[in-house]
Write a protein that holds these residues in place. Structure first.
Motif, PDB file in Angstrom:
ATOM      1  N   GLY A   1       0.883  -1.015   0.106  1.00  0.00           N
ATOM      2  CA  GLY A   1       0.052   0.158  -0.134  1.00  0.00           C
ATOM      3  C   GLY A   1       0.733   1.035   0.039  1.00  0.00           C
ATOM      4  N   GLY A   2       2.263   0.836  -0.323  1.00  0.00           N
ATOM      5  CA  GLY A   2       3.110   2.265  -0.573  1.00  0.00           C
ATOM      6  C   GLY A   2       3.803   2.279  -1.757  1.00  0.00           C
ATOM      7  N   SER A   3       4.333   3.235  -2.090  1.00  0.00           N
ATOM      8  CA  SER A   3       5.171   3.098  -3.537  1.00  0.00           C
ATOM      9  C   SER A   3       6.414   3.704  -3.354  1.00  0.00           C
ATOM     10  CB  SER A   3       4.352   3.992  -4.465  1.00  0.00           C
ATOM     11  OG  SER A   3       4.874   3.906  -5.849  1.00  0.00           O
ATOM     12  N   ALA A   4       6.972   4.608  -4.384  1.00  0.00           N
ATOM     13  CA  ALA A   4       8.398   4.783  -4.445  1.00  0.00           C
ATOM     14  C   ALA A   4       8.964   5.927  -3.406  1.00  0.00           C
ATOM     15  CB  ALA A   4       8.827   5.452  -5.691  1.00  0.00           C
ATOM     16  N   ARG A   5       8.188   6.818  -3.065  1.00  0.00           N
ATOM     17  CA  ARG A   5       8.540   7.718  -1.941  1.00  0.00           C
ATOM     18  C   ARG A   5       8.487   7.308  -0.585  1.00  0.00           C
ATOM     19  NH1 ARG A   5      10.195   9.985   1.399  1.00  0.00           N
ATOM     20  NH2 ARG A   5      10.217  12.088   1.937  1.00  0.00           N
ATOM     21  N   CYS A   6       7.676   6.239  -0.395  1.00  0.00           N
ATOM     22  CA  CYS A   6       7.507   5.534   1.051  1.00  0.00           C
ATOM     23  C   CYS A   6       9.030   4.695   1.093  1.00  0.00           C
ATOM     24  CB  CYS A   6       6.395   4.613   1.155  1.00  0.00           C
ATOM     25  SG  CYS A   6       4.825   5.489   0.975  1.00  0.00           S
ATOM     26  N   MET A   7       9.328   4.259   0.012  1.00  0.00           N
ATOM     27  CA  MET A   7      10.847   3.428   0.241  1.00  0.00           C
ATOM     28  C   MET A   7      11.991   4.282   0.658  1.00  0.00           C
ATOM     29  SD  MET A   7       9.985   0.808  -2.829  1.00  0.00           S
ATOM     30  CE  MET A   7      11.212  -0.332  -2.702  1.00  0.00           C
ATOM     31  N   LEU A   8      11.761   5.642   0.344  1.00  0.00           N
ATOM     32  CA  LEU A   8      13.038   6.559   0.456  1.00  0.00           C
ATOM     33  C   LEU A   8      13.023   7.234   1.579  1.00  0.00           C
ATOM     34  CD1 LEU A   8      12.895   7.611  -3.287  1.00  0.00           C
ATOM     35  CD2 LEU A   8      14.000   5.616  -2.439  1.00  0.00           C
ATOM     36  N   ALA A   9      13.896   7.403   2.623  1.00  0.00           N
ATOM     37  CA  ALA A   9      14.324   8.074   3.809  1.00  0.00           C
ATOM     38  C   ALA A   9      15.251   9.015   3.620  1.00  0.00           C
ATOM     39  CB  ALA A   9      14.789   7.449   4.916  1.00  0.00           C
ATOM     40  N   GLU A  10      15.099  10.433   3.348  1.00  0.00           N
ATOM     41  CA  GLU A  10      16.014  11.426   2.690  1.00  0.00           C
ATOM     42  C   GLU A  10      16.916  11.743   3.923  1.00  0.00           C
ATOM     43  OE1 GLU A  10      13.206  14.550   1.147  1.00  0.00           O
ATOM     44  OE2 GLU A  10      12.003  13.200   2.474  1.00  0.00           O
ATOM     45  N   VAL A  11      18.185  11.572   3.769  1.00  0.00           N
ATOM     46  CA  VAL A  11      19.446  12.089   4.624  1.00  0.00           C
ATOM     47  C   VAL A  11      19.835  13.488   4.443  1.00  0.00           C
ATOM     48  CG1 VAL A  11      21.447  11.230   5.404  1.00  0.00           C
ATOM     49  CG2 VAL A  11      19.898   9.445   4.808  1.00  0.00           C
ATOM     50  N   TYR A  12      19.658  14.069   5.392  1.00  0.00           N
ATOM     51  CA  TYR A  12      20.326  15.424   5.407  1.00  0.00           C
ATOM     52  C   TYR A  12      21.457  15.688   6.415  1.00  0.00           C
ATOM     53  CZ  TYR A  12      16.557  17.294   2.104  1.00  0.00           C
ATOM     54  OH  TYR A  12      15.914  17.362   1.062  1.00  0.00           O
TER      55      TYR A  12
END
Length: 297
Positions: free
Chosen positions: A286-297
């Protein structure tokens, strides 16, 4: 500005999660046989695509125990803010187990942490805020867009904003069947110069106009998508950049194929688009590409 460093969690026992399906209308139970193998192939192809396009991807392998079927979606339980990490309270009991010591140790090896904001304690009070699923952050303008749902508590949103210096932009959003949209990041995406949004989900006219006006005042263009396109994960996109500072918009192939030629041109005028097939992950998770990416800052 978008980040060029991404954290991803490689699944070990990915499967349909009944605990999250109770309020995730995007989730559908697929064939159980071979789900992990198919999801792993989609995951590895996604990582390869990003790396071949100059994106730094830190991959952490999940562990078989405890069983965490949704570990592939790390953006819900952790976010990064220039030396500060935030840990979030999760609705599903088995998703709370994703904050594993092995994952945290791996993160500490390549990410210098000066401060941890831990909101996970609010799980005991049945209050939830599921990271950058619940909130879509405009990091440059310090806005946190959030549609309220059982997984997005307004008081916790306010606490996050006060701690990190954001202004909350709160609204209600529902799908065609009238169900609350479980995560804001399935109906909108904030990029550097534009916002992709399914404004039709915000049925209250005053709320809708307030959200759209906030976007306009931030200097960003608006790219609208339909309810049907949202159901194909066209709102679940993320803009990042590569090592050459080239901006890239990331989405699934299903999302890309749902867009009209005009919408595709609009997005490609802003940045290059990368898409990858995530059908098994999207159906069961029930999730897609964005859900798989944790942005590192």
């Amino acid at each position: 500005m978008p980040t060029s460093h991404i954290l991803m969690i490689r699944p070990v026992q990915f499967t349909y999660n009944a605990q999250t399906a109770v309020n995730n209308a995007f989730q559908k139970k697929g064939e159980e046989s071979g789900t992990q193998e198919l999801a792993l192939a989609e995951f590895d192809a996604f990582v390869t695509l990003l790396r071949h396009n100059g994106v730094r991807v830190s991959v952490v392998n999940d562990t078989p125990l405890p069983h965490t079927p949704d570990s592939i979606f790390p953006n819900n339980w952790i976010s990064f803010h220039n030396g500060t990490i935030c840990l979030y309270p999760m609705y599903a009991l088995n998703r709370r187990l994703e904050r594993k010591a092995t994952v945290m140790e791996a993160i500490q090896q390549w990410y210098h942490t000066s401060k941890t904001v831990d909101l996970s304690k609010y799980e005991q009070e049945h209050l939830f805020l599921e990271g950058t699923g619940s909130m879509v952050l405009d990091r440059e303008n310090k806005k946190a867009y959030a549609c309220l749902s059982p997984r997005t508590n307004e008081a916790l949103l306010q606490q996050f904003c006060e701690t990190l210096g954001y202004q909350p932009v709160v609204f209600h959003a529902t799908d065609l069947t009238g169900h609350e949209i479980y995560h804001t990041n399935v109906m909108m995406c904030v990029a550097d110069k534009y916002v992709v949004i399914c404004a039709d989900t915000i049925t209250n006219p005053e709320e809708r106009e307030r959200v759209l006006e906030t976007i306009r005042r931030s200097g960003k263009d608006i790219v609208t998508i339909s309810m049907d396109q949202m159901q194909h994960f066209a709102g679940n996109m993320l803009q990042i950049k590569n090592e050459d500072n080239e901006k890239l918009l990331i989405m699934s192939t299903q999302a890309w194929q749902s867009l009209s030629p005009l919408q595709k041109k609009q997005l490609e005028d802003y940045n290059r688009v990368l898409h990858t097939p995530l059908d098994v992950i999207e159906t069961n998770g029930g999730g897609s590409a964005r859900c798989m990416l944790a942005e590192v800052y």
